[in-house]
Design a protein around this motif. Structure first.
Motif, PDB file in Angstrom:
ATOM      1  N   PRO A  80      22.084  13.619   8.849  1.00 22.58           N
ATOM      2  CA  PRO A  80      23.288  13.284   9.619  1.00 22.58           C
ATOM      3  C   PRO A  80      23.204  11.854  10.151  1.00 22.58           C
ATOM      4  CG  PRO A  80      22.331  15.374  10.339  1.00 22.58           C
ATOM      5  CD  PRO A  80      21.321  14.716   9.462  1.00 22.58           C
ATOM      6  N   ALA A  81      24.328  11.175  10.208  1.00 21.32           N
ATOM      7  CA  ALA A  81      24.389   9.815  10.745  1.00 21.32           C
ATOM      8  C   ALA A  81      25.698   9.647  11.498  1.00 21.32           C
ATOM      9  CB  ALA A  81      24.287   8.787   9.623  1.00 21.32           C
ATOM     10  N   THR A  82      25.707   8.741  12.446  1.00 19.32           N
ATOM     11  CA  THR A  82      26.927   8.499  13.219  1.00 19.32           C
ATOM     12  C   THR A  82      28.033   7.931  12.343  1.00 19.32           C
ATOM     13  OG1 THR A  82      25.577   8.063  15.166  1.00 19.32           O
ATOM     14  CG2 THR A  82      27.860   7.344  15.248  1.00 19.32           C
ATOM     15  N   ASN A  83      27.660   7.031  11.435  1.00 16.91           N
ATOM     16  CA  ASN A  83      28.630   6.411  10.532  1.00 16.91           C
ATOM     17  C   ASN A  83      27.894   5.877   9.313  1.00 16.91           C
ATOM     18  OD1 ASN A  83      27.552   3.809  11.441  1.00 16.91           O
ATOM     19  ND2 ASN A  83      28.779   4.144  13.293  1.00 16.91           N
ATOM     20  N   VAL A  84      28.652   5.402   8.338  1.00 16.13           N
ATOM     21  CA  VAL A  84      28.067   4.892   7.099  1.00 16.13           C
ATOM     22  C   VAL A  84      27.159   3.701   7.370  1.00 16.13           C
ATOM     23  CG1 VAL A  84      28.665   3.671   4.963  1.00 16.13           C
ATOM     24  CG2 VAL A  84      29.861   5.768   5.566  1.00 16.13           C
ATOM     25  N   THR A  85      27.560   2.832   8.281  1.00 17.85           N
ATOM     26  CA  THR A  85      26.760   1.654   8.604  1.00 17.85           C
ATOM     27  C   THR A  85      25.372   2.053   9.089  1.00 17.85           C
ATOM     28  OG1 THR A  85      28.813   0.583   9.305  1.00 17.85           O
ATOM     29  CG2 THR A  85      26.762  -0.524   9.880  1.00 17.85           C
ATOM     30  N   ALA A  86      25.304   3.041   9.969  1.00 24.09           N
ATOM     31  CA  ALA A  86      24.015   3.477  10.490  1.00 24.09           C
ATOM     32  C   ALA A  86      23.142   4.060   9.388  1.00 24.09           C
ATOM     33  CB  ALA A  86      24.230   4.511  11.591  1.00 24.09           C
ATOM     34  N   GLY A  87      23.740   4.845   8.505  1.00 24.19           N
ATOM     35  CA  GLY A  87      22.964   5.428   7.418  1.00 24.19           C
ATOM     36  C   GLY A  87      22.396   4.369   6.499  1.00 24.19           C
ATOM     37  N   LEU A  88      23.203   3.384   6.123  1.00 24.93           N
ATOM     38  CA  LEU A  88      22.736   2.327   5.232  1.00 24.93           C
ATOM     39  C   LEU A  88      21.691   1.449   5.922  1.00 24.93           C
ATOM     40  CD1 LEU A  88      22.900   0.904   2.517  1.00 24.93           C
ATOM     41  CD2 LEU A  88      24.816  -0.451   3.402  1.00 24.93           C
ATOM     42  N   SER A  89      21.884   1.181   7.198  1.00 23.62           N
ATOM     43  CA  SER A  89      20.926   0.371   7.938  1.00 23.62           C
ATOM     44  C   SER A  89      19.543   1.012   7.929  1.00 23.62           C
ATOM     45  CB  SER A  89      21.415   0.176   9.380  1.00 23.62           C
ATOM     46  OG  SER A  89      20.468  -0.550  10.133  1.00 23.62           O
ATOM     47  N   ARG A  90      19.487   2.304   8.138  1.00 27.40           N
ATOM     48  CA  ARG A  90      18.195   2.990   8.127  1.00 27.40           C
ATOM     49  C   ARG A  90      17.578   2.970   6.739  1.00 27.40           C
ATOM     50  NH1 ARG A  90      19.842   8.084  12.068  1.00 27.40           N
ATOM     51  NH2 ARG A  90      20.203   6.798  13.922  1.00 27.40           N
ATOM     52  N   TYR A  91      18.419   3.120   5.735  1.00 31.00           N
ATOM     53  CA  TYR A  91      17.900   3.113   4.371  1.00 31.00           C
ATOM     54  C   TYR A  91      17.286   1.742   4.046  1.00 31.00           C
ATOM     55  CZ  TYR A  91      17.548   3.782  -0.641  1.00 31.00           C
ATOM     56  OH  TYR A  91      17.066   3.874  -1.922  1.00 31.00           O
ATOM     57  N   THR A 267      18.023  11.685  19.486  1.00 28.84           N
ATOM     58  CA  THR A 267      18.699  12.962  19.708  1.00 28.84           C
ATOM     59  C   THR A 267      19.968  13.061  18.859  1.00 28.84           C
ATOM     60  OG1 THR A 267      17.893  12.966  21.982  1.00 28.84           O
ATOM     61  CG2 THR A 267      19.724  14.446  21.464  1.00 28.84           C
ATOM     62  N   PRO A 268      20.090  14.111  18.049  1.00 33.05           N
ATOM     63  CA  PRO A 268      21.255  14.215  17.160  1.00 33.05           C
ATOM     64  C   PRO A 268      22.526  14.588  17.905  1.00 33.05           C
ATOM     65  CG  PRO A 268      19.859  16.154  16.944  1.00 33.05           C
ATOM     66  CD  PRO A 268      19.128  15.208  17.848  1.00 33.05           C
ATOM     67  N   ASP A 269      23.661  14.082  17.402  1.00 31.94           N
ATOM     68  CA  ASP A 269      24.955  14.539  17.886  1.00 31.94           C
ATOM     69  C   ASP A 269      25.194  15.959  17.369  1.00 31.94           C
ATOM     70  OD1 ASP A 269      25.565  12.124  19.120  1.00 31.94           O
ATOM     71  OD2 ASP A 269      26.378  11.281  17.270  1.00 31.94           O
ATOM     72  N   VAL A 270      26.064  16.672  18.051  1.00 33.94           N
ATOM     73  CA  VAL A 270      26.342  18.043  17.632  1.00 33.94           C
ATOM     74  C   VAL A 270      27.831  18.247  17.363  1.00 33.94           C
ATOM     75  CG1 VAL A 270      26.165  20.486  18.230  1.00 33.94           C
ATOM     76  CG2 VAL A 270      24.371  18.894  18.952  1.00 33.94           C
ATOM     77  N   ALA A 271      28.683  17.855  18.311  1.00 33.26           N
ATOM     78  CA  ALA A 271      30.116  18.117  18.184  1.00 33.26           C
ATOM     79  C   ALA A 271      30.710  17.602  16.872  1.00 33.26           C
ATOM     80  CB  ALA A 271      30.864  17.521  19.375  1.00 33.26           C
ATOM     81  N   PRO A 272      30.414  16.355  16.439  1.00 26.32           N
ATOM     82  CA  PRO A 272      31.027  15.888  15.191  1.00 26.32           C
ATOM     83  C   PRO A 272      30.671  16.749  13.982  1.00 26.32           C
ATOM     84  CG  PRO A 272      30.090  14.048  16.411  1.00 26.32           C
ATOM     85  CD  PRO A 272      29.609  15.300  17.070  1.00 26.32           C
ATOM     86  N   PHE A 273      29.460  17.304  13.992  1.00 25.96           N
ATOM     87  CA  PHE A 273      29.031  18.078  12.824  1.00 25.96           C
ATOM     88  C   PHE A 273      29.575  19.507  12.862  1.00 25.96           C
ATOM     89  CE2 PHE A 273      26.175  14.545  13.338  1.00 25.96           C
ATOM     90  CZ  PHE A 273      26.255  13.974  12.070  1.00 25.96           C
TER      91      PHE A 273
END
Length: 374
Positions: A80-91, A267-273
Motif C-alpha cells: 500500500p502507498a499513499t500515492n503513485v509518487t510515494a510508491g515510485l520514490s521508495r522503489y 504506520t499504514p493508513d486504513v480508511a483509504p484501503f
C-alpha cells in the motif's frame, strides 16, 4: 450490442444527479457498498474496541487480497502507498543501491508527477532522459533507441493520460531488460478498465491507484514488486512497519520484512484501503474484460456518430485505453460550453477533450453527448 453491460450495473454506484459522468479517468463514481464497508472495517471496530489495530490490519490484508485477485499477483508482493509518487520514490531509493546506473527513461507524455520526482533526484546523481516529443510510446523500437548502458529504469505508462495511447508493456519491458534496465509500468490510467497482468508482462514493478477506474477514492495507491526482487531490493525509506516484526520494538535491530511490507515505511493508513476494497470488489464482480468491452462499444458508437461530422478534429489513431482523447482544436471553447450547458462531466488537457465511458455509463449517455456536441 452484446458487448454492453446490463443497465442494472448503474445501480451499484452513486451517480451525480441530472448529470452524465464521463470522468472516470479522474476519480470514478462511488460504489454504494463503500460507506458500509468503511463503517464495518474502520469505524465500528474503533468504536467497539478502542484499540482496533488487529481489525484495521485485517482490512488492509483484505484489500491486498482483493487487488491481488484482480491483477493476478500474490498479495505479499503488494505494498500500500499513499500515492503513485510515494510508491515510485521508495522503489527508486532501493534501486539506487542495487545498480551503478543512474538514468531514468520516460516519455514526455508520462504523468507529470513522474517527471517531477525523477528531476528532483538530480542532487542524488540521477539523470532523466525523455523519448523524443513525437515518438510513439506504443512502438518498442522508440524505447530501444533511447536505451544505453546507463539507463537503470524505464517508466512506461500503460495508458497515457494525455492521448489515451495503450502501450504494449510486455514489449517495452522486454527491450528494457535486454538492455540491462528494470521496467516499471504506471497503470494509474488503466487498472479497472484494461486488463493489468504484471506476471505476464515480465515487468519488475507496477504502480497504480484506486482513484479513477477502480472507483476507490484517494490515498490508496500501490506498488507491486516482482517476486524476483522480493528480497533483492532494500528501500532507503523505511519505518517500523518495514521491519520483519514491527512489534519487536528494538531500535538497534532492523531487519527488512521478507515481503512487500519492506516498502511500507511507517504506520499504514486504513480508511483509504477500506474504501478502495469496495471499488475493487465491484470491478471484480463486473469483470474487467466485460467493462472493457462495454467501454469499447460506447466509444465506437460515439465515434460513428461524431467523427464524420467533425473533420476538423483529430481523433485518436491506434490502440487506446478507456479514455477517448479528441483534439478539438479551435472548437474547444464552443465544445466546453456545450458540455457544461448539458451537464456532461468531462475535462480538457489544452484543446484535448477527454471522455471516459465506464461500466455505469449507458447508450443514453452516448446519445446525450452526441446531441450536445452535434
Amino acid at each position: 450490442m452484446s458487448a454492453l453491460l446490463p443497465e442494472a450495473v448503474r445501480d451499484r454506484f452513486h451517480l451525480p444527479p441530472r448529470a452524465v459522468y464521463l470522468k472516470s479517468h479522474s476519480v470514478g463514481c462511488q460504489p454504494r457498498t463503500a460507506e458500509g464497508l468503511l463503517r464495518e472495517r474502520l469505524l465500528e471496530p474503533w468504536r467497539e474496541t478502542g484499540e482496533a489495530w488487529p481489525h484495521w490490519l485485517d482490512a488492509i490484508d483484505a484489500w491486498r487480497a482483493a487487488l491481488a485477485g484482480l491483477i493476478g499477483v500474490e498479495p505479499r508482493d503488494l505494498c500500500p502507498a499513499t500515492n503513485v509518487t510515494a510508491g515510485l520514490s521508495r522503489y527508486i531509493s532501493a534501486l539506487g543501491q542495487a545498480t551503478d546506473r543512474r538514468t531514468i527513461l520516460l516519455a514526455p507524455s508520462a504523468f507529470p508527477t513522474i517527471g517531477y520526482l525523477a528531476g528532483g533526484l538530480a542532487a542524488a546523481g540521477w539523470k532523466t532522459r525523455y523519448l523524443p516529443d513525437d515518438a510513439d510510446v506504443r512502438d518498442a523500437a522508440n524505447w530501444t533507441a533511447a536505451l544505453d548502458d546507463d539507463v537503470a529504469l524505464v517508466v512506461a505508462m500503460h495508458v497515457s493520460s494525455n492521448s489515451g495511447a495503450l502501450t504494449d508493456i510486455a514489449a517495452v519491458a522486454s527491450v528494457a531488460q535486454a538492455a540491462g534496465a528494470r521496467c516499471v509500468a504506471d497503470c494509474a490510467q488503466s487498472v479497472g478498465i484494461v486488463p493489468v497482468t504484471p506476471a505476464r508482462w515480465g515487468v519488475d514493478a507496477v504502480l497504480g491507484t484506486s482513484v479513477k477506474w477502480l472507483c476507490g477514492g484517494p490515498g490508496a495507491a500501490w506498488l507491486w514488486v516482482a517476486p524476483h526482487d522480493r528480497t533483492a531490493l532494500d528501500p532507503m525509506e523505511r519505518g517500523w512497519w518495514s521491519h520483519e516484526n514491527p512489534f519487536e520494538m528494538d531500535i538497534h535491530d532492523f531487519r527488512y520484512a521478507p515481503d512487500a511490507r519492506r516498502w511500507w515505511g511507517g504506520t499504514p493508513d486504513v480508511a483509504p484501503f477500506a474504501l478502495s476494497a469496495a471499488g475493487i470488489g465491484e470491478i471484480a464482480a463486473i469483470g474487467v474484460d466485460a467493462a472493457r468491452s462495454h467501454n469499447r462499444a460506447l466509444q465506437a458508437m460515439l465515434r460513428e456518430a461524431l467523427e464524420p461530422e467533425t473533420p476538423q478534429w483529430r481523433w485518436p489513431a491506434g490502440e487506446i485505453g478507456g479514455t477517448l482523447c479528441i483534439d478539438t482544436g479551435a472548437d474547444q471553447p464552443r465544445v466546453a460550453e456545450a458540455l457544461d450547458r448539458d451537464r456532461l462531466r468531462t475535462d480538457f488537457r489544452g484543446t484535448i477533450l477527454r471522455l471516459s465511458f465506464h461500466a455505469y455509463n449507458s447508450v443514453a449517455d452516448v446519445e446525450r453527448t452526441v446531441t450536445a456536441l452535434g
